[in-house]
Design a protein around this motif. Structure first.
Motif, mmCIF file in Angstrom:
data_model
loop_
_atom_site.group_PDB
_atom_site.id
_atom_site.type_symbol
_atom_site.label_atom_id
_atom_site.label_comp_id
_atom_site.label_asym_id
_atom_site.label_seq_id
_atom_site.Cartn_x
_atom_site.Cartn_y
_atom_site.Cartn_z
ATOM 1 N N LYS A 24 0.787 -1.138 0.117
ATOM 2 C CA LYS A 24 0.007 -0.113 -0.137
ATOM 3 C C LYS A 24 0.889 1.279 0.135
ATOM 4 O O LYS A 24 0.383 2.162 0.342
ATOM 5 N N ASP A 67 -4.418 5.859 3.589
ATOM 6 C CA ASP A 67 -4.934 4.733 2.794
ATOM 7 C C ASP A 67 -6.356 5.309 2.082
ATOM 8 O O ASP A 67 -7.305 5.151 2.728
ATOM 9 N N GLN A 68 -6.158 5.774 0.553
ATOM 10 C CA GLN A 68 -7.454 6.084 0.090
ATOM 11 C C GLN A 68 -8.364 4.960 -0.037
ATOM 12 O O GLN A 68 -9.676 5.255 -0.058
ATOM 13 N N SER A 69 -7.860 3.716 0.135
ATOM 14 C CA SER A 69 -9.201 2.604 -0.080
ATOM 15 C C SER A 69 -9.944 2.574 1.309
ATOM 16 O O SER A 69 -10.738 1.810 1.405
ATOM 17 N N VAL A 72 -13.580 6.618 2.499
ATOM 18 C CA VAL A 72 -14.891 6.544 1.648
ATOM 19 C C VAL A 72 -15.840 7.392 2.530
ATOM 20 O O VAL A 72 -16.624 6.929 2.966
ATOM 21 N N ARG A 241 -14.960 14.390 -2.380
ATOM 22 C CA ARG A 241 -15.037 13.114 -2.684
ATOM 23 C C ARG A 241 -14.602 12.954 -4.284
ATOM 24 O O ARG A 241 -14.122 11.976 -4.837
ATOM 25 N N VAL A 244 -11.055 11.530 -4.403
ATOM 26 C CA VAL A 244 -11.001 9.954 -4.303
ATOM 27 C C VAL A 244 -11.407 9.461 -5.541
ATOM 28 O O VAL A 244 -10.852 8.368 -6.328
ATOM 29 N N ASN A 245 -12.639 9.775 -5.947
ATOM 30 C CA ASN A 245 -13.298 9.463 -7.433
ATOM 31 C C ASN A 245 -12.459 9.291 -8.472
ATOM 32 O O ASN A 245 -12.461 8.394 -9.367
ATOM 33 N N LEU A 247 -9.267 9.628 -8.657
ATOM 34 C CA LEU A 247 -8.260 8.662 -8.443
ATOM 35 C C LEU A 247 -8.543 7.117 -8.791
ATOM 36 O O LEU A 247 -8.136 6.748 -9.649
ATOM 37 N N LYS A 248 -9.581 6.963 -8.406
ATOM 38 C CA LYS A 248 -10.188 5.542 -8.643
ATOM 39 C C LYS A 248 -10.362 5.378 -10.159
ATOM 40 O O LYS A 248 -10.183 4.249 -10.878
ATOM 41 N N GLU A 249 -10.961 6.530 -10.847
ATOM 42 C CA GLU A 249 -11.324 6.350 -12.176
ATOM 43 C C GLU A 249 -10.081 6.629 -13.025
ATOM 44 O O GLU A 249 -10.520 6.749 -14.247
ATOM 45 N N LYS A 250 -9.127 6.817 -12.729
ATOM 46 C CA LYS A 250 -7.763 7.261 -13.282
ATOM 47 C C LYS A 250 -7.941 8.368 -14.351
ATOM 48 O O LYS A 250 -7.928 8.515 -15.447
#
Length: 260
Positions: A24, A67-69, A72, A241, A244-245, A247-250
């Motif tokens: 991580k 830790d971004q995971s 939420v 948010r 984070v979104n 980052l997850k969706e690149k």
């Protein structure tokens, strides 16, 4: 098992506290913070320990912050934002032993804050340091901003937070963010050398000196506490948010469409 997210060992009077989440990038979750707090309190008040080293496992990262995971809308532990950051930051400052940050790779975001808070920082030529908060929908409203300005100067601190540039180990030394930058394969030996030299000094004198150094920034603990409540409110917004979104969706975040 006493510790899961960290390793704790004493080498010739030097306590090594190692964040052990290399998969991580040594990002911390609530449990990591709690274990770090326990480890710092153990080492800080162990009469056989003269110096503490904070490190990260593996070659890639010292620590890359939260830790971004686990983030939420909130993190996974206790505290205002689900991470006991005020406690962790305070224990690094309050233990009566010098603390050395051993930075072998990325010290980003909250990881950069930890390195800043340590009494001394020794980094590898492979070190990469910097802040990412405004790129991620986050910020450190306490020591990470105000104390950073004390360390590197007001203009440089604002540059680091507003523009989120990354800095090499050599640049970190030049700006006062680190004490020394050494070849990567010499890092552990150099850190242990500095630490053992500190162990030879009067522990009471060092404890008094550390308290004295911290005295004129002690008020920042109150600012940090208040700031964490503001941060909690910020984390509950679509604007935060979005970081984070994205980052997850690149993809590149679009913060401005959510700003009110």
């Amino acid at each position: 098992m006493e510790f899961e997210d960290i390793l704790y060992e004493v080498r010739n009077g030097v306590a090594w506290i190692i964040i052990n989440r290399p998969d991580k990038m040594n990002a911390f979750r609530g449990q990591t913070c709690d274990e770090l707090i326990r480890a710092f309190n153990r080492a800080g008040y162990d009469r056989e320990v003269g110096c503490i080293v904070l490190a990260g496992a593996g070659d890639r990262a010292f620590c890359t912050g939260g830790d971004q995971s686990a983030h939420v809308g909130n993190y996974d532990g206790r505290g205002v934002i689900g991470l006991p950051m005020e406690e962790l930051h305070a224990v690094i400052r309050d233990v009566p032993k010098p603390v050395i940050a051993r930075v072998q790779g990325y010290a980003i975001g909250g990881g950069n804050v930890l390195a800043t808070l340590c009494d001394l920082t020794i980094c590898s030529e492979k070190a990469v340091m910097g802040q990412v908060g405004p790129k991620m929908g986050s910020v450190d409203p306490g020591y990470g901003t105000a104390f950073l300005a004390r360390v590197v100067g007001e203009k440089k601190a604002r540059e680091m937070w507003y523009l989120n540039k990354r800095y090499s180990g050599k640049e970190a030394v030049e700006m006062g963010l680190a004490n020394a930058c050494v070849p990567h394969d010499q890092l552990d030996a150099e850190v242990q050398k500095w630490a053992e030299e500190l162990c030879e000094r009067s522990p009471t004198a060092i404890a008094i000196a550390k308290r004295s150094f911290n005295m004129d920034t002690a008020h920042q603990a109150g600012i940090a506490g208040m700031g964490m409540y503001a941060l909690k409110l910020y984390y509950d917004t679509d604007e935060s948010r979005e970081g984070v979104n994205a980052l997850k969706e690149k993809r590149k975040p679009e913060f401005r469409k959510y700003a009110k």
